[in-house]
Design an enzyme around this catalytic site. Structure first.
Site, PDB file in Angstrom:
ATOM      1  N   ASN A  12       0.861  -1.183   0.000  1.00 21.03           N
ATOM      2  CA  ASN A  12       0.000   0.000   0.000  1.00 21.03           C
ATOM      3  C   ASN A  12       0.898   1.233   0.000  1.00 21.03           C
ATOM      4  OD1 ASN A  12      -1.834   2.034   0.508  1.00 21.03           O
ATOM      5  ND2 ASN A  12      -2.380   1.327   2.570  1.00 21.03           N
ATOM      6  N   LYS A  14       0.113   4.260  -0.334  1.00 21.53           N
ATOM      7  CA  LYS A  14      -0.543   5.434   0.273  1.00 21.53           C
ATOM      8  C   LYS A  14      -0.292   6.691  -0.583  1.00 21.53           C
ATOM      9  CE  LYS A  14      -0.357   3.158   4.738  1.00 21.53           C
ATOM     10  NZ  LYS A  14      -0.299   3.267   6.191  1.00 21.53           N
ATOM     11  N   HIS A  95      -9.744   1.237   4.576  1.00 25.45           N
ATOM     12  CA  HIS A  95      -8.485   1.426   5.316  1.00 25.45           C
ATOM     13  C   HIS A  95      -8.738   2.398   6.469  1.00 25.45           C
ATOM     14  CE1 HIS A  95      -4.413   2.577   6.345  1.00 25.45           C
ATOM     15  NE2 HIS A  95      -4.014   1.474   5.738  1.00 25.45           N
ATOM     16  N   GLU A  97      -7.126   4.772   7.607  1.00 25.21           N
ATOM     17  CA  GLU A  97      -6.872   6.195   7.310  1.00 25.21           C
ATOM     18  C   GLU A  97      -8.051   6.816   6.560  1.00 25.21           C
ATOM     19  OE1 GLU A  97      -3.082   5.503   5.435  1.00 25.21           O
ATOM     20  OE2 GLU A  97      -2.261   4.915   7.375  1.00 25.21           O
ATOM     21  N   GLU A 167      -5.781  -4.847  10.368  1.00 21.39           N
ATOM     22  CA  GLU A 167      -4.736  -3.857  10.613  1.00 21.39           C
ATOM     23  C   GLU A 167      -5.026  -3.128  11.918  1.00 21.39           C
ATOM     24  OE1 GLU A 167      -2.679  -2.621   6.745  1.00 21.39           O
ATOM     25  OE2 GLU A 167      -4.524  -1.479   6.812  1.00 21.39           O
ATOM     26  N   GLY A 173       2.179   2.203  10.863  1.00 23.33           N
ATOM     27  CA  GLY A 173       3.136   3.292  10.738  1.00 23.33           C
ATOM     28  C   GLY A 173       3.811   3.660  12.049  1.00 23.33           C
ATOM     29  N   SER A 213       3.082  -2.181  10.417  1.00 22.34           N
ATOM     30  CA  SER A 213       4.531  -2.276  10.660  1.00 22.34           C
ATOM     31  C   SER A 213       5.083  -3.665  10.363  1.00 22.34           C
ATOM     32  CB  SER A 213       4.866  -1.835  12.092  1.00 22.34           C
ATOM     33  OG  SER A 213       4.491  -0.476  12.285  1.00 22.34           O
TER      34      SER A 213
HETATM   35  P1  PGA Z   1       2.564   0.241   7.712  1.00 25.49           P
HETATM   36  O1  PGA Z   1       1.118   0.440   7.032  1.00 25.49           O
HETATM   37  O2  PGA Z   1       3.130  -1.035   7.146  1.00 25.49           O
HETATM   38  O3  PGA Z   1       3.358   1.454   7.291  1.00 25.49           O
HETATM   39  O4  PGA Z   1       2.341   0.154   9.178  1.00 25.49           O
HETATM   40  C1  PGA Z   1       0.265  -0.640   6.808  1.00 25.49           C
HETATM   41  C2  PGA Z   1      -1.028  -0.136   6.188  1.00 25.49           C
HETATM   42  O5  PGA Z   1      -1.568   0.877   6.637  1.00 25.49           O
HETATM   43  O6  PGA Z   1      -1.536  -0.745   5.232  1.00 25.49           O
END
Ligand code: PGA
Length: 250
Positions: A12, A14, A95, A97, A167, A173, A213
């Site tokens: 992803n 983003k 997601h 976010e 997630e 993140g 992460s």
């Molecule tokens: P990350 O994000 O690996 O940077 O923690 C995962 C995601 O939000 O899909």
């Protein structure tokens, strides 16, 4: 039954990279070969160029979102039908976010799922709890409600087109990964919930990815869990070498 689920490693990207960097990253991941399905999810504006670069490779392309409405007067939005018209096979839906910053609601996500499936674009439906819920220990009820509100209106036939991604928001993140046991416990709970809703066969076929992460140094332990069917990789997917190392951990 776990043997029948091929793992999926999805990157992803983003809202990162410019046109030149996206092109370079696509070219760098193109040659990755793994014992898993591979996909990358660039920004809408790079979908076409990334798709062209990855044509003929083992890496497929997905979108990070689609609109909760059909085609028409929805300025600034991208419909699932548009993605289908571009032969984009995957779309992320829900997601955290999107839920947190862009007002994605359970009802809106239900519509997005239905529109994606109607268009023939396979959804990767994201769920996961915030830190406060994890600290209270009510994460299973929280995630079950996310599934009930958006996903469980689908038919069993539709559900067979859906991939899930668990997630935990506190792991996204942050560098704070769920332990393999925490991931396995939640994935097993999600699969049990799918079995109650759709029967054992659909539950056994459905891929449930872990995200949050996931890095080269923790991927193998996560993917070794019987109910973890791959990863949704954010930060580490922006480095081709890290993405390749995570894919090689399968
Ligand atoms: P990350 O994000 O690996 O940077 O923690 C995962 C995601 O939000 O899909």
């Amino acid at each position: 039954m776990a043997m029948s689920r091929r793992k999926l490693i999805a990157g992803n990207w983003k809202m990162n990279l410019g046109a030149a960097e996206a092109t370079m990253l696509a070219a760098a991941v193109k040659s990755i070969q793994a014992n898993a399905d591979l996909a990358v999810f660039p920004s809408f504006v790079f979908l076409n160029s990334v798709q062209q670069i990855l044509a003929g490779s083992a890496v497929s392309v997905g979108a990070q979102n689609c609109c909760a409405y059909d085609n028409g007067a929805y300025t600034g939005e991208v419909s699932a039908a548009m993605l289908a018209s571009m032969q984009i096979p995957w779309v992320l839906i829900g997601h955290s976010e999107r839920r947190e910053y862009f007002g994605d609601t359970p009802a809106g996500l239900k519509r997005k799922l239905e529109l994606a499936l109607a268009a023939g674009v396979k959804p990767v439906f994201c769920c996961g709890e915030p830190l406060a819920i994890r600290e209270k220990g009510t994460q299973e009820a929280y995630v079950l409600e996310q599934l009930q509100q958006s996903l469980f209106g689908l038919s069993a036939a539709q559900m067979q087109q859906v991939t899930l991604a668990y997630e935990p928001i506190w792991a996204i993140g942050t560098g704070l990964t769920a332990t393999p046991q925490q991931a396995q416990d939640m994935h097993a709970f999600i699969r049990k919930s799918l079995a109650q809703q759709y029967g054992a066969e659909v539950a056994a076929q459905t891929r449930i990815l872990y995200g949050g992460s996931c890095k080269p140094d923790n991927a193998a332990a996560l993917f070794a869990c019987p109910d973890v069917d791959g990863g949704l990789i954010g930060g580490a997917s922006l480095k081709a070498a890290d993405f390749a190392a995570i894919a090689a951990a399968v």
